[in-house]
Design an enzyme around this catalytic site. Structure first.
Site, mmCIF file in Angstrom:
data_model
loop_
_atom_site.group_PDB
_atom_site.id
_atom_site.type_symbol
_atom_site.label_atom_id
_atom_site.label_comp_id
_atom_site.label_asym_id
_atom_site.label_seq_id
_atom_site.Cartn_x
_atom_site.Cartn_y
_atom_site.Cartn_z
ATOM 1 N N SER A 133 -2.307 -3.742 51.980
ATOM 2 C CA SER A 133 -2.357 -3.411 50.562
ATOM 3 C C SER A 133 -2.455 -4.683 49.723
ATOM 4 O O SER A 133 -3.393 -5.459 49.900
ATOM 5 C CB SER A 133 -1.150 -2.551 50.187
ATOM 6 O OG SER A 133 -1.304 -1.986 48.908
ATOM 7 N N ASP B 166 -9.447 5.653 50.726
ATOM 8 C CA ASP B 166 -8.136 5.028 50.580
ATOM 9 C C ASP B 166 -7.317 5.782 49.533
ATOM 10 O O ASP B 166 -7.726 5.913 48.379
ATOM 11 C CB ASP B 166 -8.306 3.563 50.177
ATOM 12 C CG ASP B 166 -6.989 2.826 50.096
ATOM 13 O OD1 ASP B 166 -6.253 3.039 49.106
ATOM 14 O OD2 ASP B 166 -6.692 2.038 51.008
ATOM 15 N N HIS C 94 -3.537 4.833 53.498
ATOM 16 C CA HIS C 94 -3.435 3.509 52.892
ATOM 17 C C HIS C 94 -2.461 2.696 53.730
ATOM 18 O O HIS C 94 -1.278 2.975 53.756
ATOM 19 C CB HIS C 94 -2.934 3.617 51.448
ATOM 20 C CG HIS C 94 -2.850 2.303 50.730
ATOM 21 N ND1 HIS C 94 -3.971 1.578 50.379
ATOM 22 C CD2 HIS C 94 -1.789 1.574 50.300
ATOM 23 C CE1 HIS C 94 -3.596 0.469 49.742
ATOM 24 N NE2 HIS C 94 -2.276 0.443 49.699
#
Length: 403
Positions: free
Chosen positions: A176, A274, A343
């Site tokens: 991330s 995502d 994600h």
């Protein structure tokens, strides 16, 4: 009474065995606070020292290193940074002292055959800028420190002294916001290591795209611009990118502009759908005043046909950004782009390498990354459009994952 005591005794034994098991597996790793970094101004948002968790390598992996940067979003203004300061994403004083290593950081040979015995480091994230900020002055009105870049430099310098300067192999990775950091700092990481070290980078869910939201606005562009301005990030974004962006160097927060000029090999693990990007780039709350996207963002099965069309168009835009950055045609870059609503996928065993892990082209993520790093084969895995992949987990992998 005897039964109750026996139950308590068995419970205690189970707890002890669990702790022993975790230590044996290397799953629970203690924290290191870098106190010396404070004098250099390398501190979290609240002024506390940076920190990391370090599981030492062994055997054939003793001179191999993985530095994995934690994710957790960004703070774009004083208000959000002050809120963040009261959490472990802004203060090392609030971080857990033990952290479970799994996925890419696992010490288990069976589930992590290519990297299990490497030196594995998880860098904790407490600056809110993907380790790019550096503002010298501290406003006494809020007492916030914007020093993410100094944290990166201090931790890498410390690890070099602890043996990474002798590395045969080294990987900079992240998830991330940490996945974005692994892109932005990849070439610098390469430059800080010996020329003889084989250095590559891995970005998990870090390829955030420069796209308009459902209202036609530029929500994510404005957001990153605010982050860059507040944290003083521009000087620490890759110069190979900022020198090409004219009056908009802050756009180098977007990987599609950075990757084009990168020199160090890098691998991208990302979903073309995502979940963070769909929730925050495509359909952020600010662009969805009527909350028409609320149910859809939580579960793609609840999207209307019109919404699914917009989401499929977003996938096309994502793939265009990846291809435009040169990933598909590069001999040194690799990719694993699945169609899961996910994600971050390398930090947990369930998505890294297990019976339930997503498969693209008969390959799981762990094998794809290992084959790419050791150059056993060229890895360019691209999944078919949603909802074609039955191996995708049934839950949103943002929940409780390494973000």
């Amino acid at each position: 009474m005897i039964t109750a005591r026996l139950r308590q005794w068995l419970s205690l034994v189970a707890c002890v065995l669990t702790v022993i098991s975790l230590k044996t597996e290397g799953a629970s790793v203690g924290i290191t606070f870098l106190q010396d970094a404070v004098a250099k101004g390398a501190v979290c948002l609240d002024g506390s020292p940076p920190a990391y968790h370090f599981d030492k390598g062994s055997g054939t992996g003793v001179n191999n290193w993985i530095v994995h940067m934690e994710g957790g979003g960004w703070c774009e203004d004083v208000e959000t940074c002050l809120s963040r300061k009261k959490t472990d994403l802004g203060s090392s004083n609030l971080m857990v002292k033990q952290f479970g290593f799994s996925g890419l950081l696992s010490s288990q040979q069976k589930s992590n055959p290519d990297f299990y015995n490497w030196n594995r480091i998880k860098v904790r994230y407490c600056d809110g800028s993907s380790f790019t900020g550096d503002v010298e002055a501290v406003n006494p009105a809020n007492n916030l420190f914007f020093r993410g870049n100094r944290i990166f430099e201090a931790i890498i310098a410390d690890l070099l002294e602890k043996g990474m300067k002798n590395a045969n192999n080294a990987i900079l990775s992240g998830c991330s916001a940490g996945g974005l950091a692994s892109i932005l700092h990849c070439d610098r990481f390469r430059a800080l290591l010996p020329a003889t070290t084989k250095v590559k980078c891995i970005s998990d869910a870090g390829f955030f795209i420069h796209a308009k939201d459902v209202s036609g606005g530029q929500h994510i562009e404005n957001f990153y611009s605010q982050v860059a301005k507040l944290h003083g990030s521009v000087n620490n974004l890759p110069e190979s990118c900022t020198s090409r962006m004219g009056t908009r160097p802050e756009l180098c927060f977007f990987p599609q502009y950075v990757v084009q000029t990168m020199q160090t090999p890098i691998f991208f693990i990302n979903s073309a759908y995502d979940s963070w990007q769909i929730k925050n780039i495509l359909a952020p709350s600010a662009a969805d005043k009527g909350k028409a996207w609320k149910s859809c963002k939580l579960d793609l099965n609840k999207c209307t046909p019109a919404q699914l069309k917009v989401i499929q168009d977003f996938r096309d835009e994502f793939l265009l950004a990846i291809n435009g950055a040169g990933v598909s045609n590069s001999s040194s870059m690799g990719m694993f782009i699945d169609s899961c609503y996910a994600h971050c996928q390398i930090g947990k065993q369930i998505t890294w390498s297990s019976d339930s892990s997503p498969v693209v082209g008969n390959t799981k993520i762990a094998k794809a990354v290992g084959d790419w790093y050791y150059e056993r084969s060229s890895i360019k895995k691209l999944d078919c459009p949603y909802p074609c992949n039955p191996t995708c987990p049934k839950v949103d992998s943002e929940s409780g994952l390494d973000v």
